[in-house]
Each structure stands twice: as C-alpha cells, then as structure tokens.
Design a protein around this motif. Structure first.
Motif, PDB file in Angstrom:
ATOM      1  N   GLU A 434       0.516  -1.099   0.028  1.00 19.49           N
ATOM      2  CA  GLU A 434       0.183   0.110  -0.128  1.00 19.49           C
ATOM      3  C   GLU A 434       0.682   1.123   0.123  1.00 19.49           C
ATOM      4  O   GLU A 434       1.541   1.354   0.712  1.00 19.49           O
ATOM      5  CB  GLU A 434      -1.325  -0.402   0.959  1.00 19.49           C
ATOM      6  CG  GLU A 434      -0.597   0.092   2.399  1.00 19.49           C
ATOM      7  CD  GLU A 434      -0.981   0.181   3.549  1.00 19.49           C
ATOM      8  OE1 GLU A 434      -2.259   0.058   3.498  1.00 19.49           O
ATOM      9  OE2 GLU A 434      -0.860  -0.394   4.760  1.00 19.49           O
ATOM     10  N   PRO A 435       0.765   2.879  -0.749  1.00 26.99           N
ATOM     11  CA  PRO A 435       1.161   3.501  -0.929  1.00 26.99           C
ATOM     12  C   PRO A 435       0.808   4.557   0.639  1.00 26.99           C
ATOM     13  O   PRO A 435       2.112   4.750   0.831  1.00 26.99           O
ATOM     14  CB  PRO A 435       0.793   4.288  -1.948  1.00 26.99           C
ATOM     15  CG  PRO A 435      -0.083   3.340  -2.371  1.00 26.99           C
ATOM     16  CD  PRO A 435      -0.664   2.228  -1.646  1.00 26.99           C
ATOM     17  N   LYS A 436      -0.363   4.228   1.034  1.00 26.51           N
ATOM     18  CA  LYS A 436       0.148   4.807   2.278  1.00 26.51           C
ATOM     19  C   LYS A 436      -0.724   4.057   3.174  1.00 26.51           C
ATOM     20  O   LYS A 436      -1.556   3.782   3.123  1.00 26.51           O
ATOM     21  CB  LYS A 436      -0.726   6.328   2.144  1.00 26.51           C
ATOM     22  CG  LYS A 436       0.100   7.224   1.265  1.00 26.51           C
ATOM     23  CD  LYS A 436      -1.080   9.136   1.592  1.00 26.51           C
ATOM     24  CE  LYS A 436      -0.617   9.446   0.406  1.00 26.51           C
ATOM     25  NZ  LYS A 436       0.472  10.450   0.836  1.00 26.51           N
ATOM     26  N   THR A 437      -0.142   4.100   4.826  1.00 27.43           N
ATOM     27  CA  THR A 437      -0.818   3.749   5.544  1.00 27.43           C
ATOM     28  C   THR A 437      -2.002   4.536   6.717  1.00 27.43           C
ATOM     29  O   THR A 437      -1.108   5.504   7.040  1.00 27.43           O
ATOM     30  CB  THR A 437       0.368   3.184   7.085  1.00 27.43           C
ATOM     31  OG1 THR A 437       1.339   2.210   5.852  1.00 27.43           O
ATOM     32  CG2 THR A 437      -0.191   2.315   7.873  1.00 27.43           C
ATOM     33  N   LYS A 438      -2.789   3.880   7.026  1.00 26.77           N
ATOM     34  CA  LYS A 438      -3.368   4.342   7.770  1.00 26.77           C
ATOM     35  C   LYS A 438      -3.276   4.550   8.889  1.00 26.77           C
ATOM     36  O   LYS A 438      -3.763   3.679   9.787  1.00 26.77           O
ATOM     37  CB  LYS A 438      -5.427   4.453   6.776  1.00 26.77           C
ATOM     38  CG  LYS A 438      -5.580   5.019   5.755  1.00 26.77           C
ATOM     39  CD  LYS A 438      -7.086   4.413   5.754  1.00 26.77           C
ATOM     40  CE  LYS A 438      -7.511   4.564   4.147  1.00 26.77           C
ATOM     41  NZ  LYS A 438      -9.232   4.432   4.080  1.00 26.77           N
ATOM     42  N   LEU A 439      -3.296   6.131   9.524  1.00 24.57           N
ATOM     43  CA  LEU A 439      -2.935   6.072  10.666  1.00 24.57           C
ATOM     44  C   LEU A 439      -4.352   6.552  11.706  1.00 24.57           C
ATOM     45  O   LEU A 439      -5.149   7.653  11.793  1.00 24.57           O
ATOM     46  CB  LEU A 439      -2.137   6.661  11.313  1.00 24.57           C
ATOM     47  CG  LEU A 439      -0.591   6.182  10.707  1.00 24.57           C
ATOM     48  CD1 LEU A 439       0.424   8.176  11.074  1.00 24.57           C
ATOM     49  CD2 LEU A 439      -0.110   5.608  11.528  1.00 24.57           C
ATOM     50  N   SER A 440      -4.901   5.049  12.955  1.00 21.52           N
ATOM     51  CA  SER A 440      -5.600   5.737  13.627  1.00 21.52           C
ATOM     52  C   SER A 440      -5.362   6.378  14.754  1.00 21.52           C
ATOM     53  O   SER A 440      -6.556   7.342  15.763  1.00 21.52           O
ATOM     54  CB  SER A 440      -6.364   4.654  14.204  1.00 21.52           C
ATOM     55  OG  SER A 440      -5.592   3.619  14.876  1.00 21.52           O
ATOM     56  N   ASP A 441      -3.858   6.419  14.383  1.00 20.22           N
ATOM     57  CA  ASP A 441      -2.613   7.294  16.583  1.00 20.22           C
ATOM     58  C   ASP A 441      -1.866   7.721  15.247  1.00 20.22           C
ATOM     59  O   ASP A 441      -1.198   6.268  15.015  1.00 20.22           O
ATOM     60  CB  ASP A 441      -3.639   6.517  17.732  1.00 20.22           C
ATOM     61  CG  ASP A 441      -3.490   7.481  18.334  1.00 20.22           C
ATOM     62  OD1 ASP A 441      -2.293   8.081  18.525  1.00 20.22           O
ATOM     63  OD2 ASP A 441      -3.321   7.419  19.548  1.00 20.22           O
ATOM     64  N   SER A 442      -1.483   8.638  15.730  1.00 18.47           N
ATOM     65  CA  SER A 442       0.214   8.874  15.287  1.00 18.47           C
ATOM     66  C   SER A 442       0.887   8.495  16.353  1.00 18.47           C
ATOM     67  O   SER A 442       2.428   8.327  16.241  1.00 18.47           O
ATOM     68  CB  SER A 442       0.196  10.324  15.178  1.00 18.47           C
ATOM     69  OG  SER A 442       0.391  11.110  16.473  1.00 18.47           O
ATOM     70  N   LEU A 443       0.807   7.761  18.076  1.00 15.13           N
ATOM     71  CA  LEU A 443       1.182   7.487  18.291  1.00 15.13           C
ATOM     72  C   LEU A 443       1.604   5.817  18.909  1.00 15.13           C
ATOM     73  O   LEU A 443       0.913   5.464  18.647  1.00 15.13           O
ATOM     74  CB  LEU A 443       0.702   8.246  19.987  1.00 15.13           C
ATOM     75  CG  LEU A 443       0.687   9.153  20.875  1.00 15.13           C
ATOM     76  CD1 LEU A 443      -0.267   9.480  21.756  1.00 15.13           C
ATOM     77  CD2 LEU A 443       2.638   9.547  20.800  1.00 15.13           C
ATOM     78  N   THR A 444       2.587   5.816  17.320  1.00 14.74           N
ATOM     79  CA  THR A 444       3.010   4.571  17.439  1.00 14.74           C
ATOM     80  C   THR A 444       4.884   4.120  17.606  1.00 14.74           C
ATOM     81  O   THR A 444       5.339   4.670  18.382  1.00 14.74           O
ATOM     82  CB  THR A 444       3.222   4.180  15.672  1.00 14.74           C
ATOM     83  OG1 THR A 444       4.343   5.228  15.759  1.00 14.74           O
ATOM     84  CG2 THR A 444       1.759   4.703  15.327  1.00 14.74           C
TER      85      THR A 444
END
Length: 818
Positions: A434-444
C-alpha cells in the motif's frame, strides 16, 4: 458420581504421565528459575519429552543459526491429534481456500526472539510440561506449536555473559555488574539484528527458515513472549492503537476475550498488568502484527525484567523481581491462551475461513515496473511469503502513481509485475504494498511507512481494478542471463543499477579481475550506457591467466549480461582510455564497533558486507581504535551512535590526516553529529528558532505535543544529483526512509541527495515542528578534503537490511567515489 470418577481417573492418568516424563527441574538438576539454562540443555529437555512421550510430542529441527545452534519446534497435542498431525494441518490450510471447516485449533507460542529477554525459554519448558500433565485436557481439540527459542545465539550470548559476571550468590542491587550488559548484548542475533523487526523483511537466516514452517501452518493464535523494563508490570492484549485497518473486528474482539481470561488469573494472584497501551498493531514485521495480517490472533506478551533483571533484582519501589516470578507470569498467560483456544475451536475456524475470503480492499492490484534486477529481488521476497504475483498483458492501467502522488494512466506489458489482493495472502500483499498506511493514532511503537515499491526503487501504480495477469510466465526470461563470451573482445561492459551488479563487482575484485567504470554516459555499437557502467578490458587483465573463463563464470553465477566490444573507441562519450574511465580500486575497508556505536546499525553494516555484498571487512573495536594505524585502510565506516566526546583532539587529528592522505570516511547518522562543527569537517547542523509556547500543554497532552517534534519512520522524496559518483545508478530522485529529525545544512558542493523546500512525507508520520526543521537539508553528501573524501549519510540506506533501493548508494560510497 460420574464426575467424581472422571476426576479421579484424570488425576491417576496425569500422575502416570508425570512419571513417564520429567519436569524441567527434575531433568535439569536445579529448580527452574534458580539458574539460566543454556540452549543446548533446553534442546536436551525437549528431546527428552519427544523420546518419552512420542505419541504426544513431535520435535523437528527447522534450521540452524549463524553460530550453528539448532532451531527447533515442538508439536504437542493429544495422541490422536499427533497421529493425525498432517491431516490436521492440511485441513487447516484448506480452510484458507474455503474447502473445509476443521475442528481443531492451532496455537503457536514463540519464545525468546530477544536473547536477553531470557525468561521466555525457561517458561517454554514448564509450559509444555504442564500441557502434557495437568493441562492435557486443553489438547483434545488443540495443536500447540512451541518454538522454545527463536534466537539461540542471542540467548546464549546473554546467559554466558551473565554467568561470567554474576555475584555468588546473585546480587539484587541494580547497580551490580550482573545487571549491566556490555555493548554486545544478548538482545539481537549473531549479526545484531532485532529478529522481532524481521518477520516481513526476512533478512536473517532465523527468519527465513522459520517462515517456511510458519506458512505451512498459519495458526489461529500466535503469541510472542517478551520482556520490558524492570519496573513495568505485565502487558497482554488487547493491543494499543493504532491498529492497522486490515485488522478485523473478530481479531480485535478475540484479543479482548483472551485478555479477560488472562486478567482473571492475574486478578486471583493480585498481579499487576496493563492492556491497550504502548504496544500497537501497525508495523508489519513484528511477531504479533505479521501473524495478524496472515489471519491469526497475533499478540505480544510483555513481562517486566529483560537483560537487567538477572536471577533477581530490586525494583524502584523496593520489591524484588525474581526469575521465578517472571516464569510464573508467562506460564499463566501461555496456558490461559491455550485454554481459550480449546474452548473456541469452532469459532476460530469459522472466522479464520472468513479472513481469507473477504479481501475487499480499495486497491485490487499493484502494477510495478523498473529495473529487472529490482523486480527480481522483490519477487524473491514475495515468494518467501507465498504471495502470488504475475506479469501484465499489453494493456493499460489507471490508478495512484507512487512517484507523482496523483492518479495517472500507463501502458502495461509483460515486463510489468502485478501483485493482486485477490489471493489467500491478499491481506499481507495489501499491507506490504500500500502507498500510504492509514493511522488511527500517530503515537506508534515503530516506523509508520514501509511500502515495498519505495523500498525497492520501483515505479508503481495502485489500481482499484483487478488487473488481468497474462498467460506468459515472465520469470524464465525477465532477468538478465549471460551468453558465452567472445574470447578476443577489447572490453566487456556491464550495467550498474542494482545490488546484483554490486555483488558481481565484489566477486570480480576478489578474483583479481581489474575493472573500470564510466564517469560519463557513453554509446558503443549503438547501445547507450549510463554513468557507473562497469568496463572490464582485456588489456587491464593481460596478466590474469584465466581472465575470460573466470569473467564468464562470475557473470553467469550472478546472471549479469555482458556486452562485448571490439574497440575502446566510443560513438558518444569518453573513450575507454580516458581519465574519465578510472580504475576501481581493491579497497581495504574497516568499521568502527563497540561503544559509542549503535549495535543495530553496526550489525546492519556487518551483515551487509558478509551476507549481501560478500566483500571482506575489518572490524575495529573502540577499545583499541586509538592504537590502530588508519593508513592501513582505504575506507573507515563510522556507524550511527552516540559519540559524545569520543572524538577528542587526538582522534580528530588522526581522522583528518587519514582523509588528507587519500582515505575515505563514511559517517552515518549519529556519527555525523560527532564530527559536525569540528575543524576540518564542513558539515553543519541546521538550527532554526522555535516559537515560544504561549499555552503550555496539559500533562495528559504532553506526549502528543512531543510527537510534533518527531519523525517516526516516514518516506520522503529527495532530489538527487545523478551526475555525482555517489548517485550512479539512480535517477534524479530517491525515496528515503527518514527515521528522525536530524537536520544538516546542504554542502557548498557535493550535496548528492537532499530535501527540497516544502518537503512532506509521501507516506508515514512526521510531526509539524520536525517538518520545519528538515526543509532544504542534506540526506547524502560528499566533502572532498585533500586527497580523500568524507561521505555523509544522514539517513540510513541499510535500515534493517530491507531498504533495498538505498544499498547502491552505500556501494557507490565504497567504490565509485574517488
């Protein structure tokens, strides 16, 4: 009355079984948890179980480590299930294709992926013993697969170090030496790779051998047992956000079911634990996420302890954490998980089938084009994961263009690789491509971008349409192959575009075949060649007795197509006798190791030389570095690290003289900070004035305020000067994986790759404040100094061994920059 009789019979049976096999403590000769068990003794115990309970334990060796330790798996179940193990496996795999609905649950328990998280392997022995005795009822409808030690080399490194440095008796004082491992610690494997970041990339032998067996089973549940800081309580599922969007509702919910069962046992003991924090389900190369993206309930279990804990340690609140405590906690969650699986076999099989049938993603196909060697390299990785791919027909495709970030249309041909999500491994294909991964939260917990087209330097289009795959099998003719070479050619020419070409060069040098390279494009016999092309002349090798036959053998081995020419006179460009066609030197290369370098990046470089480039390298430890005569080497590599005051005046003077006299330094990431601002090195950190805070964040918001200043593994498009030797083989751009906000000003001359104004990630997360700092900054650069050079690599082109498209920059730094 019947229930009482059953209980009595079960107890009698359990006692009889226990007499057949020994507990870990009985077999080892010490109470489990009072000493660490070396790996060979662990293997001995599993062999004891397999020998004395062959109807319920089947043991296999699935590989060996770099240091020749065996990698083993134990299948444990009821006698009936073990006798039908292959039928159970086949029925389970057929369920992924919708052909059967099996009745057994498959649980895989993985221990000690990090060698100094040493409780795991100890726990594995007690867990299998309990399953064979008191908990054998769990096995009636469950097959449990136990990998007692994923990382034997790292584990034995830790255990041996601990025995050499512990007090007698052990000391709980956290200041004691037994609680402070040295630089070469037990966490990574032989090459200092973190195996818990290698499930998807498969750069290490342990991962490559394990994945073959894992793909044969694809368990319903996979648990990866870990340890964390000494003062942390236990962590178990459910995981923290962000969850990748492909994680199903069932996978989320069943994590809660397992978590609540674990909590029930911990509550009864009064043990502390936490859930839904820190450990997320995003980065695809963990021991919880990779199984999750392949249909499992993938989970990380984290016990407090790790390499600092030893046999016992006093915590910050004055409690004493013992190895026995740690074993008890991991034992409890392991058995609890198997229990839940045994109670939910029908549900697990039903939902497992649904996982593989419901691959309804936005993008149906990924169409890739580019250098055949890079397509081959990607194809090899996909094959290891059993992800199907094929070749397009003469048609067209419309979709998201990875290079431009826009919707475009392109013509396709049989040279275009097609990876579809319409396959059993469609979910894994989607996650990796996938070109962009969807982030439900930016704290990873790790990097937020890894898209393989960017990593492999390939053009790609993500299409919402299922692209038809042609009937032609392109694999037989897509890669370069060699013909027999004419014996009387003036020269033989090879392209310079990939790591396959780099390995070809490496072997030629080792066989004492002399090679030149082109500093300018040229055309000969009507064929155009780019900068960096290798030119191997007969005249340069007139004293090599087996020149042509050796060259032919090496080219065939590496599948390199050579173009023969009868003249050094070119139609365009520089003739082969020009000073613009210099000789590649047989460089003697050294790497700094030990404090202050990063073990992980040192390992990446070490592994690159020995397992990818296959070129000799000398390792210089920092303990005796000052006494080494650097003039004996042509190249000195300074890995990422925390150099602080390591480069004192004396060491800096030595470095400068080394370069002035013709040496070459490759300074990577943190090593640049160690020499920036020092006299003789032009690199400068970029400084920007920060806005003062008008409103201070609330305590609860401080972490989110902090991430504004971070970049958590995001992909950026950089500008490249393809005329510079450091960039030979590259176009005018490069997609770089940026791991932090380190920012250095562009050089007055020699800025080879850099970020332009208003740069933002094409994929992944970058904080707003960090973005301001990195605008118009250096990524890769070369500073000429006297007769030598200093090469700066702000980003890491060798990151975890999987960023394939960065590796040629590193090889260019070794051989092309002169």
């Amino acid at each position: 009355m019947k229930r009482l009789l059953f209980s009595i019979l079960f107890l009698i049976t359990a006692v009889a079984i226990a007499q057949e096999i020994k507990s870990p403590s009985q077999f080892l000769g010490y109470e489990l948890g009072t000493a660490f068990t070396r790996h060979h003794r662990v293997v001995d115990y599993y062999n004891h179980l397999a020998s004395n309970a062959p109807d319920r334990v089947q043991l296999i060796e699935y590989g060996v480590t770099n240091e020749q330790r065996p990698l083993i798996l134990a299948y444990v179940s009821s006698s009936e299930n073990i006798s039908n193990l292959e039928s159970i496996r086949e029925a389970h795999i057929n369920n992924t294709k919708g052909r059967e609905l099996p009745t057994k649950a498959i649980v895989w328990l993985s221990y000690n992926v990090h060698g100094n998280e040493s409780v795991s392997t100890e726990t594995s022995m007690q867990t299998i013993y309990e399953l064979l005795t008191e908990k054998s009822d769990f096995l009636e409808d469950t097959v449990v697969i136990i990998d007692p030690c994923i990382n034997p080399d790292g584990r034995d490194r830790y255990v041996n170090w601990y025995y050499q440095n512990k007090n007698t008796p052990h000391n709980v004082d956290p200041n004691s030496k037994e609680h402070h491992e040295e630089w070469l610690n037990g966490r990574p494997n032989h090459y200092m790779f973190d195996l818990n970041r290698d499930w998807a990339w498969l750069t290490q032998v342990e991962s490559q051998q394990r994945i073959k067996i894992y793909n044969q089973w694809l368990p319903h549940i996979h648990v990866d047992f870990h340890e964390q800081g000494v003062d942390n309580p236990y962590f178990f599922a459910p995981a923290a956000e962000p969850y990748h969007e492909v994680v199903t509702d069932f996978q989320r919910n069943f994590q809660k079911v397992i978590g609540k069962n674990n909590a029930k046992y911990f509550d009864a003991k009064g043990w502390f634990y936490f859930t839904k924090e820190i450990f997320d389900l995003l980065y695809p190369s963990y021991g919880d996420t990779y199984p999750t993206y392949n249909g499992s309930i993938g989970m990380t279990y984290e016990q407090g302890g790790s390499g600092r804990a030893g046999l016992a340690i006093k915590t910050s609140i004055g409690d004493t954490l013992t190895l026995k405590d740690r074993i008890s906690h991991h034992l409890t969650t392991g058995l609890s998980t198997v229990e839940i699986a045994s109670q939910n076999t029908a549900l697990l099989n039903k939902e497992f089938k649904k996982f593989f049938q419901n691959n309804d993603f936005e993008y149906k196909s990924y169409v890739l084009s580019g250098d055949p060697d890079k397509l081959e390299a990607l194809g090899n990785l996909l094959q290891l994961h059993e992800i199907n791919y094929g070749w397009a027909e003469n048609s067209s495709v419309k979709g998201y263009d990875y290079g431009s970030g826009k919707t475009t249309s392109k013509k396709t041909s049989s040279k275009n690789m097609v990876v579809s999500t319409d396959q059993p491994k469609g979910t894994m294909a989607k996650v990796l491509m996938e070109p962009k991964t969807k982030l439900s939260d930016s704290l990873t917990y790790d990097i937020t971008a890894w898209s393989l087209p960017y990593a492999y330097g390939l053009d790609a289009i993500a299409s919402k349409t299922l692209i038809k795959i042609g009937s032609k099998d392109h694999s037989s003719d897509s890669w370069n192959t060699s013909n027999d070479l004419p014996k009387n050619a003036y020269a033989y020419i090879a392209d310079w575009t990939s790591m396959k070409d780099a390995r070809f060069l490496s072997e030629l040098i080792k066989q004492n075949i002399r090679i030149r390279y082109a500093n300018h494009p040229f055309t000969v016999n009507g064929k155009a060649f780019n900068r960096g092309s290798l030119i191997i002349t007969t005249a340069d090798n007139k004293n090599h007795k087996t020149f042509v036959t050796s060259l032919e053998a090496v080219s065939k081995k590496h599948q390199i197509k050579l173009t023969a020419t009868e003249s050094g006179f070119v139609e365009k460009g520089k003739d082969f006798g020009s000073s613009s066609v210099p000789m590649i030197t047989d460089s003697k290369i050294a790497i700094l190791s030990g404090d202050p370098t990063s073990t992980l990046q040192f390992g990446e470089i070490w592994h690159f030389f020995e397992q990818q480039l296959n070129y000799p390298v000398t390792i210089l430890d920092s303990k005796y570095y000052s006494s080494v005569n650097l003039s004996e080497y042509d190249v000195l590599i300074l890995p990422n690290g925390w150099y602080g005051n390591f480069f004192n005046d004396s060491k800096l003077a030595s470095l400068k003289q080394f370069v002035l006299k013709g040496g070459k330094i490759i300074a990577m990431q943190g090593a640049i900070k160690g020499i920036s601002g020092k006299k003789g090195f032009a690199i400068k950190e970029k400084k920007i004035e920060k806005d003062s805070l008008e409103n201070y964040p609330l305590h609860d918001d401080s972490e989110r305020e902090y991430i504004k200043n971070t970049i958590t593994g995001a992909i950026f498009k950089t500008k490249v000067d393809p005329t510079h030797p450091l960039a030979y083989g590259y176009p005018d751009h490069y997609f770089s994986l940026k791991l932090g906000k380190a920012a250095y000003e562009k050089l007055d001359t020699g800025s080879v790759a850099y970020l332009e104004k208003d740069s933002s990630p094409v994929s992944g997360f970058a904080g707003s404040e960090a973005l301001k700092e990195i605008q118009e900054t250096l990524v890769f650069g070369v500073e000429n100094h006297g007769k030598g050079q200093v090469i700066y690599m702000v980003d890491n082109p060798l990151f975890r061994g999987f960023w394939e498209n960065g590796k040629l920059f590193f090889v260019n730094a070794l051989f092309m920059v002169q």
